[in-house]
Design an enzyme around this catalytic site. Structure first.
Site, PDB file in Angstrom:
ATOM      1  N   TRP A  70       0.820  -1.214   0.000  1.00 56.35           N
ATOM      2  CA  TRP A  70       0.000   0.000   0.000  1.00 56.35           C
ATOM      3  C   TRP A  70       0.853   1.262   0.000  1.00 56.35           C
ATOM      4  O   TRP A  70       0.333   2.353   0.102  1.00 56.35           O
ATOM      5  CB  TRP A  70      -0.920   0.015   1.213  1.00 56.35           C
ATOM      6  CG  TRP A  70      -0.237  -0.433   2.452  1.00 56.35           C
ATOM      7  CD1 TRP A  70       0.463   0.346   3.318  1.00 56.35           C
ATOM      8  CD2 TRP A  70      -0.167  -1.762   2.941  1.00 56.35           C
ATOM      9  NE1 TRP A  70       0.971  -0.425   4.325  1.00 56.35           N
ATOM     10  CE2 TRP A  70       0.597  -1.740   4.124  1.00 56.35           C
ATOM     11  CE3 TRP A  70      -0.678  -3.003   2.500  1.00 56.35           C
ATOM     12  CZ2 TRP A  70       0.855  -2.875   4.871  1.00 56.35           C
ATOM     13  CZ3 TRP A  70      -0.407  -4.131   3.238  1.00 56.35           C
ATOM     14  CH2 TRP A  70       0.340  -4.063   4.411  1.00 56.35           C
ATOM     15  N   GLU A 112      -5.235   0.992   6.026  1.00 56.00           N
ATOM     16  CA  GLU A 112      -5.253   1.309   7.457  1.00 56.00           C
ATOM     17  C   GLU A 112      -6.382   0.578   8.182  1.00 56.00           C
ATOM     18  O   GLU A 112      -6.218   0.143   9.321  1.00 56.00           O
ATOM     19  CB  GLU A 112      -5.372   2.822   7.672  1.00 56.00           C
ATOM     20  CG  GLU A 112      -4.121   3.601   7.286  1.00 56.00           C
ATOM     21  CD  GLU A 112      -2.903   3.216   8.114  1.00 56.00           C
ATOM     22  OE1 GLU A 112      -3.063   2.610   9.187  1.00 56.00           O
ATOM     23  OE2 GLU A 112      -1.782   3.523   7.673  1.00 56.00           O
ATOM     24  N   THR A 169      -3.991  -5.958  13.138  1.00 55.30           N
ATOM     25  CA  THR A 169      -3.721  -7.068  12.237  1.00 55.30           C
ATOM     26  C   THR A 169      -2.347  -6.870  11.601  1.00 55.30           C
ATOM     27  O   THR A 169      -2.011  -5.761  11.194  1.00 55.30           O
ATOM     28  CB  THR A 169      -4.801  -7.143  11.150  1.00 55.30           C
ATOM     29  OG1 THR A 169      -6.094  -7.117  11.762  1.00 55.30           O
ATOM     30  CG2 THR A 169      -4.666  -8.412  10.329  1.00 55.30           C
ATOM     31  N   GLY A 190     -10.853 -11.423  10.284  1.00 56.42           N
ATOM     32  CA  GLY A 190     -11.288 -11.149  11.651  1.00 56.42           C
ATOM     33  C   GLY A 190     -11.832  -9.745  11.862  1.00 56.42           C
ATOM     34  O   GLY A 190     -11.791  -8.906  10.963  1.00 56.42           O
ATOM     35  N   TYR A 218      -6.707   7.142  15.550  1.00 59.18           N
ATOM     36  CA  TYR A 218      -5.489   6.680  14.896  1.00 59.18           C
ATOM     37  C   TYR A 218      -5.618   6.725  13.377  1.00 59.18           C
ATOM     38  O   TYR A 218      -4.784   7.294  12.666  1.00 59.18           O
ATOM     39  CB  TYR A 218      -5.108   5.247  15.325  1.00 59.18           C
ATOM     40  CG  TYR A 218      -4.143   4.680  14.326  1.00 59.18           C
ATOM     41  CD1 TYR A 218      -2.826   5.091  14.327  1.00 59.18           C
ATOM     42  CD2 TYR A 218      -4.579   3.827  13.304  1.00 59.18           C
ATOM     43  CE1 TYR A 218      -1.938   4.665  13.366  1.00 59.18           C
ATOM     44  CE2 TYR A 218      -3.701   3.400  12.323  1.00 59.18           C
ATOM     45  CZ  TYR A 218      -2.389   3.810  12.358  1.00 59.18           C
ATOM     46  OH  TYR A 218      -1.528   3.418  11.391  1.00 59.18           O
ATOM     47  N   ASP A 270      -0.391   4.925  17.323  1.00 58.85           N
ATOM     48  CA  ASP A 270      -0.863   3.550  17.467  1.00 58.85           C
ATOM     49  C   ASP A 270       0.039   2.845  18.471  1.00 58.85           C
ATOM     50  O   ASP A 270       0.842   3.482  19.144  1.00 58.85           O
ATOM     51  CB  ASP A 270      -0.829   2.840  16.109  1.00 58.85           C
ATOM     52  CG  ASP A 270       0.598   2.630  15.649  1.00 58.85           C
ATOM     53  OD1 ASP A 270       1.474   3.380  16.121  1.00 58.85           O
ATOM     54  OD2 ASP A 270       0.844   1.727  14.852  1.00 58.85           O
ATOM     55  N   GLU A 304       5.111   6.941   8.829  1.00 61.44           N
ATOM     56  CA  GLU A 304       5.539   5.599   8.429  1.00 61.44           C
ATOM     57  C   GLU A 304       6.897   5.256   9.033  1.00 61.44           C
ATOM     58  O   GLU A 304       7.165   4.099   9.361  1.00 61.44           O
ATOM     59  CB  GLU A 304       5.565   5.498   6.907  1.00 61.44           C
ATOM     60  CG  GLU A 304       4.151   5.549   6.314  1.00 61.44           C
ATOM     61  CD  GLU A 304       4.128   5.378   4.811  1.00 61.44           C
ATOM     62  OE1 GLU A 304       5.104   5.759   4.143  1.00 61.44           O
ATOM     63  OE2 GLU A 304       3.109   4.858   4.306  1.00 61.44           O
ATOM     64  N   CYS A 363      17.942   7.257  23.948  1.00 58.25           N
ATOM     65  CA  CYS A 363      16.763   6.557  24.469  1.00 58.25           C
ATOM     66  C   CYS A 363      16.865   6.356  25.987  1.00 58.25           C
ATOM     67  O   CYS A 363      17.787   5.737  26.498  1.00 58.25           O
ATOM     68  CB  CYS A 363      16.614   5.213  23.763  1.00 58.25           C
ATOM     69  SG  CYS A 363      15.185   4.274  24.330  1.00 58.25           S
TER      70      CYS A 363
END
Length: 396
Positions: free
Chosen positions: A29, A46, A52, A90, A129, A147, A214, A240
């Site tokens: 996509w 999306e 999933t 699902g 989201y 997300d 992304e 971090c």
DNA sequence: GAGCCGTGGAC
DNA sequence: TGTCCAAGGCT
């Protein structure tokens, strides 16, 4: 040798985009760099990607796009066809909402998707989201979809214990602070690969907010993973907090999972003499809404005995247990099921329809029902002489 | 806010 | 085998 990583949010954002320029995943996509993605494709992907995995979605996405290349085509499809194409993926409410949203866009919005978060969020099946993701990726809006991936990445970077949904606002603020101030003109990794003949309005500016979204998701999916993060490959390296604290996997805090109870059912494989079985459509709402099923007892906590199960059969018959029984895990319970088979009279049976076994693949069957059908078919293929061996336990 | 809503793969 | 997990949304 290595320069200490700045903790300036913008510097971290630039570093992330540089990493993305190298590590970007090719996904079905995702348009080639430099092209504005088709909002329909972004939205479709999306929705499919909600809870999933990428690997699971891939083939579904390709089939949907081949069959319904535009939102108008999807809107003209029947709900049955959409549910059928969705079977096995699902969360079937997504398919119903997908179809409703396509009709809305095609019929009342002139075939154009809303180009901002507020408008997108009004579409059924599109929440905070997905609205942010489509707005950023398809329309270049300066927003950041939060997300599970993004939440984890940001929570670790800042050493925050917060988790969704309570921490969404705080995580959003932190993520958005890293978003480059504005698209820059001039050379970029996108512009260098812009195909010849593409009009200028098709060309994304560099540092497009969709790339940033992304990039965050790719980082969460491939480097900053839930378990065993590959910190040595992370563009944020020493910046971090969670890594510095030594246990990046502990961020964000995990919500304790409620135990999953087991329910029991007996599924009735009711044949007539003509190679047909009884099926029906489940109610539109709730579990497996709108999907097809075989008759069964209620799904209850207590196992069914051979004596009481037949009282729930769709018709009278000599019900024979088939082996093996099977388990199927839903989100909040597990089903322990047994299939029984009998030949029953082929007349009308209330709320059920006869359907040819050879054409079951034309029905929108959820995976749990496919398991039942597989057991029935496997037993049906056996020759009579083979039948007794496997069931010392289930025989009666 | 918390429960409901699928599935298959990784470990 | 069991557990956890995945690019959430709806009620």
């Amino acid at each position: 040798m290595t320069t200490p990583v700045s903790r300036s949010p913008k510097a971290l954002g630039r570093r992330l985009l540089a990493w993305y320029g190298r590590a970007r995943r090719r996904l079905p996509w995702r348009e080639g760099r430099g092209r504005h993605p088709d909002p329909y494709r972004v939205w479709l992907s999306e929705i499919m990607l909600q809870q999933t995995g990428v690997a699971t979605v891939g083939p579904y996405y390709e089939r949907f796009l081949a069959r319904w290349p535009t939102v108008g085509a999807l809107a003209r499809a029947s709900l049955d066809d959409v549910l059928h194409a969705w079977q096995g993926l699902g969360y079937y409410a997504r398919a119903r909402n997908l179809h409703r949203a396509a009709s809305l866009v095609a019929e009342t919005l002139g075939g154009r998707f809303p180009d901002d978060e507020a408008g997108l969020a009004r579409l059924p099946g599109v929440g905070p989201y997905t609205a942010a993701a489509v707005a950023a990726i398809a329309f270049g809006r300066r927003t950041v979809p939060v997300d599970g991936n993004v939440a984890r990445v940001i929570a670790r970077l800042h050493g925050l214990r917060t988790r969704l949904p309570e921490g969404r606002a705080a995580l959003f603020v932190r993520a958005r602070a890293m978003l480059p101030a504005r698209p820059e003109r001039g050379a970029s990794f996108e512009a260098r690969v812009t195909p010849v003949g593409v009009h200028s309005h098709d060309v994304k500016p560099a540092r497009h907010p969709g790339d940033f979204a992304e990039a965050l998701m790719d980082l969460g999916a491939t480097v900053c993973t839930p378990r065993k993060p590959r910190c040595e490959a992370c563009p944020w390296g020493s910046a971090c907090r969670a890594r510095a604290l030594g246990r990046p996997e502990e961020f964000p805090a995990k919500k304790p999972r409620p135990q999953r109870p087991t329910r029991h059912a007996v599924v009735f494989w009711a044949e007539d003499g003509l190679g047909r079985v009884l099926v029906r459509r489940r109610p539109e709402r709730g579990l497996l809404g709108g999907m097809m099923e075989f008759p069964s007892t209620p799904w209850r906590a207590k196992p069914w005995t051979d004596g009481e199960a037949p009282r729930h059969a769709p018709a009278q018959g000599a019900w024979r247990p088939l082996s093996p029984s099977f388990r199927h895990a839903f989100t909040h319970f597990a089903l322990e099921a047994r299939v029984v088979r009998a030949r029953v009279r082929g007349g009308a049976v209330r709320s059920f329809s006869w359907w040819p076994v050879a054409e079951l693949d034309r029905l929108a069957l959820p995976s749990v029902m496919k398991k039942a059908a597989k057991i029935a078919a496997a037993t049906g293929r056996k020759r009579p002489g083979n039948r007794t061996e496997s069931k010392a336990s289930s025989g009666r």
